[in-house]
Design an enzyme around this catalytic site. Structure first.
Site, short mmCIF file in Angstrom:
data_model
loop_
_atom_site.label_atom_id
_atom_site.label_comp_id
_atom_site.label_asym_id
_atom_site.label_seq_id
_atom_site.Cartn_x
_atom_site.Cartn_y
_atom_site.Cartn_z
N HIS A 59 0.84 -1.21 0.00
CA HIS A 59 0.00 0.00 0.00
C HIS A 59 0.87 1.24 0.00
O HIS A 59 2.09 1.16 0.14
CB HIS A 59 -1.00 -0.01 1.17
CG HIS A 59 -0.38 0.13 2.53
ND1 HIS A 59 0.40 -0.85 3.10
CD2 HIS A 59 -0.44 1.14 3.44
CE1 HIS A 59 0.79 -0.45 4.31
NE2 HIS A 59 0.31 0.76 4.54
N HIS A 61 1.50 3.95 1.91
CA HIS A 61 2.11 4.72 3.01
C HIS A 61 3.63 4.79 2.88
O HIS A 61 4.27 3.82 2.47
CB HIS A 61 1.71 4.12 4.36
CG HIS A 61 0.30 4.47 4.77
ND1 HIS A 61 -0.42 3.76 5.68
CD2 HIS A 61 -0.51 5.48 4.35
CE1 HIS A 61 -1.62 4.31 5.83
NE2 HIS A 61 -1.69 5.35 5.03
N ASP A 63 6.07 4.65 4.94
CA ASP A 63 6.95 3.70 5.63
C ASP A 63 7.01 2.35 4.91
O ASP A 63 7.76 1.46 5.31
CB ASP A 63 6.54 3.53 7.11
CG ASP A 63 5.16 2.96 7.30
OD1 ASP A 63 4.20 3.48 6.69
OD2 ASP A 63 5.02 1.98 8.07
N HIS A 64 6.24 2.22 3.83
CA HIS A 64 6.26 1.00 3.00
C HIS A 64 6.83 1.27 1.61
O HIS A 64 7.12 0.33 0.87
CB HIS A 64 4.85 0.41 2.89
CG HIS A 64 4.26 0.05 4.22
ND1 HIS A 64 4.00 -1.24 4.62
CD2 HIS A 64 3.93 0.84 5.28
CE1 HIS A 64 3.52 -1.23 5.86
NE2 HIS A 64 3.47 0.02 6.28
N HIS A 118 -7.36 -0.39 5.92
CA HIS A 118 -6.28 0.48 6.41
C HIS A 118 -6.07 1.61 5.40
O HIS A 118 -6.05 2.79 5.75
CB HIS A 118 -5.02 -0.36 6.58
CG HIS A 118 -3.79 0.40 6.96
ND1 HIS A 118 -3.63 0.99 8.18
CD2 HIS A 118 -2.66 0.67 6.26
CE1 HIS A 118 -2.44 1.58 8.23
NE2 HIS A 118 -1.83 1.40 7.07
N ASP A 135 -0.13 -3.75 6.46
CA ASP A 135 -0.73 -3.19 7.67
C ASP A 135 -2.20 -3.58 7.81
O ASP A 135 -2.98 -2.84 8.42
CB ASP A 135 -0.63 -1.66 7.65
CG ASP A 135 0.80 -1.18 7.88
OD1 ASP A 135 1.68 -2.00 8.16
OD2 ASP A 135 1.02 0.05 7.75
N HIS A 173 4.57 -4.59 11.08
CA HIS A 173 4.99 -3.83 12.27
C HIS A 173 5.11 -4.69 13.53
O HIS A 173 4.32 -5.62 13.73
CB HIS A 173 4.00 -2.69 12.56
CG HIS A 173 4.07 -1.57 11.57
ND1 HIS A 173 4.94 -0.52 11.70
CD2 HIS A 173 3.37 -1.35 10.44
CE1 HIS A 173 4.77 0.32 10.69
NE2 HIS A 173 3.82 -0.17 9.90
#
Ligand code: ZN
Ligand code: FE
Length: 261
Positions: A59, A61, A63-64, A118, A135, A173
Protein backbone atom coordinates in the site's frame (compact mmCIF):
# COMPACT_ATOMS: atom_id res chain seq x y z
CA UNK A 1 8.70 -20.40 4.13
CA UNK A 2 10.10 -21.05 7.56
CA UNK A 3 10.04 -24.43 5.95
CA UNK A 4 12.08 -23.95 2.81
CA UNK A 5 10.75 -24.06 -0.73
CA UNK A 6 13.78 -24.57 -3.00
CA UNK A 7 15.94 -23.25 -0.15
CA UNK A 8 14.04 -19.96 -0.18
CA UNK A 9 13.84 -18.23 3.20
CA UNK A 10 12.05 -15.20 4.56
CA UNK A 11 14.02 -12.91 6.90
CA UNK A 12 13.11 -9.63 8.60
CA UNK A 13 15.01 -6.40 7.94
CA UNK A 14 14.28 -4.00 10.80
CA UNK A 15 13.56 -0.41 9.74
CA UNK A 16 12.52 2.80 11.50
CA UNK A 17 11.28 2.18 15.04
CA UNK A 18 8.99 -0.82 14.47
CA UNK A 19 8.81 -1.77 10.76
CA UNK A 20 9.96 -5.04 9.24
CA UNK A 21 10.88 -5.16 5.58
CA UNK A 22 10.46 -8.88 4.78
CA UNK A 23 13.22 -10.26 2.60
CA UNK A 24 12.44 -13.33 0.44
CA UNK A 25 15.80 -14.81 -0.49
CA UNK A 26 18.00 -17.73 -1.44
CA UNK A 27 21.75 -17.64 -0.83
CA UNK A 28 22.35 -15.06 -3.59
CA UNK A 29 19.29 -13.02 -4.49
CA UNK A 30 16.32 -11.41 -2.80
CA UNK A 31 12.97 -9.71 -3.19
CA UNK A 32 11.85 -7.30 -0.49
CA UNK A 33 8.33 -6.43 0.64
CA UNK A 34 7.50 -2.77 1.44
CA UNK A 35 10.95 -1.18 1.47
CA UNK A 36 10.19 2.02 3.38
CA UNK A 37 13.89 2.60 3.99
CA UNK A 38 16.40 2.01 1.16
CA UNK A 39 19.43 2.14 3.45
CA UNK A 40 18.15 -0.70 5.61
CA UNK A 41 17.74 -2.86 2.49
CA UNK A 42 21.09 -1.87 0.99
CA UNK A 43 23.06 -2.64 4.14
CA UNK A 44 21.21 -5.94 4.70
CA UNK A 45 21.99 -6.99 1.14
CA UNK A 46 25.63 -6.01 1.51
CA UNK A 47 26.20 -7.83 4.76
CA UNK A 48 24.41 -10.97 3.52
CA UNK A 49 25.88 -10.89 -0.01
CA UNK A 50 22.44 -10.69 -1.62
CA UNK A 51 21.49 -9.05 -4.89
CA UNK A 52 18.13 -7.26 -4.83
CA UNK A 53 16.06 -8.59 -7.77
CA UNK A 54 12.56 -7.26 -7.07
CA UNK A 55 10.14 -5.36 -4.84
CA UNK A 56 6.59 -6.11 -3.70
CA UNK A 57 4.45 -3.28 -2.30
CA UNK A 58 1.22 -3.62 -0.28
CA UNK A 59 0.00 0.00 0.00
CA UNK A 60 0.98 3.61 -0.48
CA UNK A 61 2.11 4.72 3.01
CA UNK A 62 5.61 6.22 3.11
CA UNK A 63 6.95 3.70 5.63
CA UNK A 64 6.26 1.00 3.00
CA UNK A 65 7.28 2.89 -0.14
CA UNK A 66 9.85 5.52 0.90
CA UNK A 67 12.88 3.50 -0.24
CA UNK A 68 11.59 2.47 -3.68
CA UNK A 69 12.92 5.43 -5.70
CA UNK A 70 16.45 5.04 -4.34
CA UNK A 71 16.50 1.28 -4.92
CA UNK A 72 15.18 1.69 -8.48
CA UNK A 73 17.81 4.39 -9.15
CA UNK A 74 20.48 1.76 -8.41
CA UNK A 75 18.94 -0.72 -10.89
CA UNK A 76 16.56 0.61 -13.50
CA UNK A 77 15.44 -2.90 -14.53
CA UNK A 78 14.18 -3.77 -11.06
CA UNK A 79 10.62 -5.15 -11.11
CA UNK A 80 8.39 -3.26 -8.66
CA UNK A 81 4.96 -4.85 -8.18
CA UNK A 82 2.09 -3.15 -6.39
CA UNK A 83 -1.63 -2.43 -6.34
CA UNK A 84 -3.51 -1.46 -9.49
CA UNK A 85 -5.80 1.01 -7.76
CA UNK A 86 -3.04 3.22 -6.37
CA UNK A 87 -0.87 6.22 -7.16
CA UNK A 88 2.39 4.69 -5.91
CA UNK A 89 5.29 5.85 -8.09
CA UNK A 90 7.86 3.61 -9.80
CA UNK A 91 5.63 0.53 -10.04
CA UNK A 92 6.57 -1.53 -13.11
CA UNK A 93 3.45 -3.73 -12.93
CA UNK A 94 0.13 -3.28 -11.17
CA UNK A 95 -2.08 -6.06 -9.84
CA UNK A 96 -5.63 -6.51 -8.62
CA UNK A 97 -7.63 -9.14 -6.75
CA UNK A 98 -7.18 -12.62 -8.19
CA UNK A 99 -4.02 -11.80 -10.16
CA UNK A 100 -0.83 -13.82 -9.75
CA UNK A 101 2.65 -12.35 -9.34
CA UNK A 102 5.75 -14.30 -10.33
CA UNK A 103 9.01 -13.75 -8.45
CA UNK A 104 11.82 -14.40 -10.92
CA UNK A 105 14.21 -16.14 -10.80
CA UNK A 106 12.83 -18.06 -7.81
CA UNK A 107 9.94 -19.76 -9.60
CA UNK A 108 7.63 -18.60 -6.80
CA UNK A 109 4.16 -17.25 -7.41
CA UNK A 110 1.76 -15.45 -5.10
CA UNK A 111 -1.93 -14.60 -5.43
CA UNK A 112 -2.99 -11.01 -4.97
CA UNK A 113 -5.80 -10.30 -2.50
CA UNK A 114 -7.39 -6.87 -2.32
CA UNK A 115 -7.84 -6.02 1.37
CA UNK A 116 -9.11 -2.43 1.67
CA UNK A 117 -9.60 -0.88 5.11
CA UNK A 118 -6.28 0.48 6.41
CA UNK A 119 -5.99 2.18 2.99
CA UNK A 120 -8.19 1.74 -0.07
CA UNK A 121 -5.30 0.54 -2.27
CA UNK A 122 -4.12 -2.16 0.15
CA UNK A 123 -3.29 -5.60 -1.26
CA UNK A 124 -1.80 -8.74 0.29
CA UNK A 125 0.30 -11.47 -1.30
CA UNK A 126 -0.43 -15.13 -0.55
CA UNK A 127 1.48 -18.20 -1.71
CA UNK A 128 3.89 -20.98 -0.73
CA UNK A 129 2.30 -21.12 2.72
CA UNK A 130 3.04 -17.45 3.36
CA UNK A 131 0.95 -14.30 3.65
CA UNK A 132 2.46 -10.83 3.31
CA UNK A 133 -0.33 -8.66 4.67
CA UNK A 134 1.28 -5.24 5.18
CA UNK A 135 -0.73 -3.19 7.67
CA UNK A 136 -4.00 -5.13 7.37
CA UNK A 137 -3.49 -7.91 9.91
CA UNK A 138 -1.10 -7.59 12.86
CA UNK A 139 -0.45 -10.16 15.52
CA UNK A 140 -3.30 -9.73 18.04
CA UNK A 141 -4.46 -6.62 16.16
CA UNK A 142 -5.26 -5.03 12.83
CA UNK A 143 -4.39 -1.82 10.98
CA UNK A 144 -6.00 1.52 11.75
CA UNK A 145 -8.74 2.69 9.43
CA UNK A 146 -7.14 5.59 7.59
CA UNK A 147 -9.22 5.37 4.42
CA UNK A 148 -11.68 2.48 4.55
CA UNK A 149 -14.78 1.75 6.60
CA UNK A 150 -14.96 -0.72 9.48
CA UNK A 151 -17.12 -2.97 7.26
CA UNK A 152 -14.43 -3.01 4.56
CA UNK A 153 -11.69 -3.88 7.04
CA UNK A 154 -13.80 -6.53 8.74
CA UNK A 155 -14.52 -8.11 5.35
CA UNK A 156 -10.82 -7.97 4.38
CA UNK A 157 -9.79 -9.69 7.61
CA UNK A 158 -12.42 -12.38 7.12
CA UNK A 159 -11.02 -12.94 3.64
CA UNK A 160 -7.58 -13.58 5.16
CA UNK A 161 -9.14 -15.97 7.69
CA UNK A 162 -10.23 -18.20 4.78
CA UNK A 163 -6.56 -19.07 4.18
CA UNK A 164 -5.26 -22.38 5.59
CA UNK A 165 -4.54 -22.42 9.34
CA UNK A 166 -0.88 -23.24 8.81
CA UNK A 167 -0.29 -20.10 6.69
CA UNK A 168 2.63 -18.10 8.08
CA UNK A 169 1.66 -14.45 8.55
CA UNK A 170 4.28 -11.76 7.84
CA UNK A 171 2.98 -8.46 9.24
CA UNK A 172 4.88 -5.21 8.72
CA UNK A 173 4.99 -3.83 12.27
CA UNK A 174 6.22 -4.96 15.68
CA UNK A 175 3.01 -3.88 17.43
CA UNK A 176 2.35 -7.20 19.16
CA UNK A 177 3.05 -6.11 22.75
CA UNK A 178 0.65 -3.15 22.66
CA UNK A 179 -1.86 -5.31 20.78
CA UNK A 180 -1.92 -8.11 23.37
CA UNK A 181 -2.32 -5.57 26.17
CA UNK A 182 -5.45 -4.27 24.48
CA UNK A 183 -6.67 -7.74 23.45
CA UNK A 184 -6.64 -8.81 27.11
CA UNK A 185 -9.08 -5.97 27.89
CA UNK A 186 -11.45 -7.29 25.25
CA UNK A 187 -10.98 -10.96 26.21
CA UNK A 188 -9.80 -11.24 29.81
CA UNK A 189 -10.72 -14.94 29.98
CA UNK A 190 -8.88 -16.13 26.88
CA UNK A 191 -6.17 -18.45 28.30
CA UNK A 192 -4.33 -18.83 25.00
CA UNK A 193 -4.17 -15.05 24.76
CA UNK A 194 -2.77 -14.77 28.31
CA UNK A 195 -0.09 -17.37 27.54
CA UNK A 196 0.73 -15.63 24.27
CA UNK A 197 0.93 -12.24 26.02
CA UNK A 198 3.49 -13.69 28.46
CA UNK A 199 5.56 -15.09 25.61
CA UNK A 200 5.40 -11.74 23.77
CA UNK A 201 6.64 -9.92 26.90
CA UNK A 202 9.59 -12.32 27.24
CA UNK A 203 10.49 -11.95 23.57
CA UNK A 204 10.43 -8.16 23.71
CA UNK A 205 12.34 -8.06 26.99
CA UNK A 206 15.06 -10.04 25.23
CA UNK A 207 14.92 -7.67 22.26
CA UNK A 208 13.51 -10.42 20.01
CA UNK A 209 11.00 -10.30 17.20
CA UNK A 210 7.43 -11.64 17.80
CA UNK A 211 6.76 -12.32 14.11
CA UNK A 212 5.86 -14.08 11.91
CA UNK A 213 2.57 -15.38 13.26
CA UNK A 214 0.15 -17.86 11.68
CA UNK A 215 -3.52 -17.86 10.74
CA UNK A 216 -4.14 -20.55 13.37
CA UNK A 217 -2.49 -18.47 16.08
CA UNK A 218 -4.36 -15.30 15.12
CA UNK A 219 -7.71 -17.10 15.07
CA UNK A 220 -7.06 -18.08 18.69
CA UNK A 221 -5.83 -14.78 20.12
CA UNK A 222 -6.83 -11.85 17.86
CA UNK A 223 -10.13 -10.24 18.97
CA UNK A 224 -10.54 -8.42 15.63
CA UNK A 225 -11.04 -11.79 13.95
CA UNK A 226 -13.80 -12.99 16.24
CA UNK A 227 -16.29 -10.12 16.40
CA UNK A 228 -19.10 -12.68 16.14
CA UNK A 229 -18.10 -14.34 19.43
CA UNK A 230 -20.43 -13.83 22.44
CA UNK A 231 -17.81 -12.79 25.01
CA UNK A 232 -16.27 -10.22 22.68
CA UNK A 233 -19.68 -8.87 21.72
CA UNK A 234 -20.66 -8.53 25.40
CA UNK A 235 -17.49 -6.63 26.29
CA UNK A 236 -17.82 -4.35 23.26
CA UNK A 237 -21.43 -3.60 24.27
CA UNK A 238 -20.30 -2.88 27.82
CA UNK A 239 -17.63 -0.48 26.48
CA UNK A 240 -20.00 1.40 24.18
CA UNK A 241 -22.98 1.21 26.55
CA UNK A 242 -25.56 -0.09 24.06
CA UNK A 243 -26.52 -3.30 22.24
CA UNK A 244 -24.66 -3.99 18.99
CA UNK A 245 -26.73 -5.43 16.13
CA UNK A 246 -24.11 -7.47 14.26
CA UNK A 247 -20.46 -8.51 13.95
CA UNK A 248 -19.58 -5.47 11.78
CA UNK A 249 -20.81 -3.19 14.58
CA UNK A 250 -18.82 -5.17 17.17
CA UNK A 251 -15.73 -4.92 14.97
CA UNK A 252 -16.22 -1.16 14.50
CA UNK A 253 -16.58 -0.76 18.27
CA UNK A 254 -13.42 -2.64 19.23
CA UNK A 255 -11.48 -0.83 16.47
CA UNK A 256 -12.44 2.58 17.91
CA UNK A 257 -11.94 1.28 21.48
CA UNK A 258 -8.35 0.40 20.48
CA UNK A 259 -7.89 3.84 18.86
CA UNK A 260 -8.77 5.46 22.20
CA UNK A 261 -6.97 2.93 24.40
ZN1 ZN B 1 0.26 1.74 6.52
FE1 FE C 1 2.95 0.87 8.12
Amino acid sequence: MNNSVNSIQVSPIAAFSDNYIWCIHDSQRCWVVDPGDANAVISYCQSNHLELVGILVTHHHWDHTGGIAELVAMNENLPVFGPKHSKIENLTEKFEDGDTVFLRPFGLSYSVLEVPGHTLDHIAYYGNGCLFCGDTLFSAGCGRLFEGTPEQMHHSLQKLMQLPDETIVYCTHEYTKANVTFAKQVEPDNKQLTNYANWVCEQRKAGKITLPSSIKQEKAINPFLRAQQDGIKRNAEKYVGKPLPNADAVFATIRSWKDNF
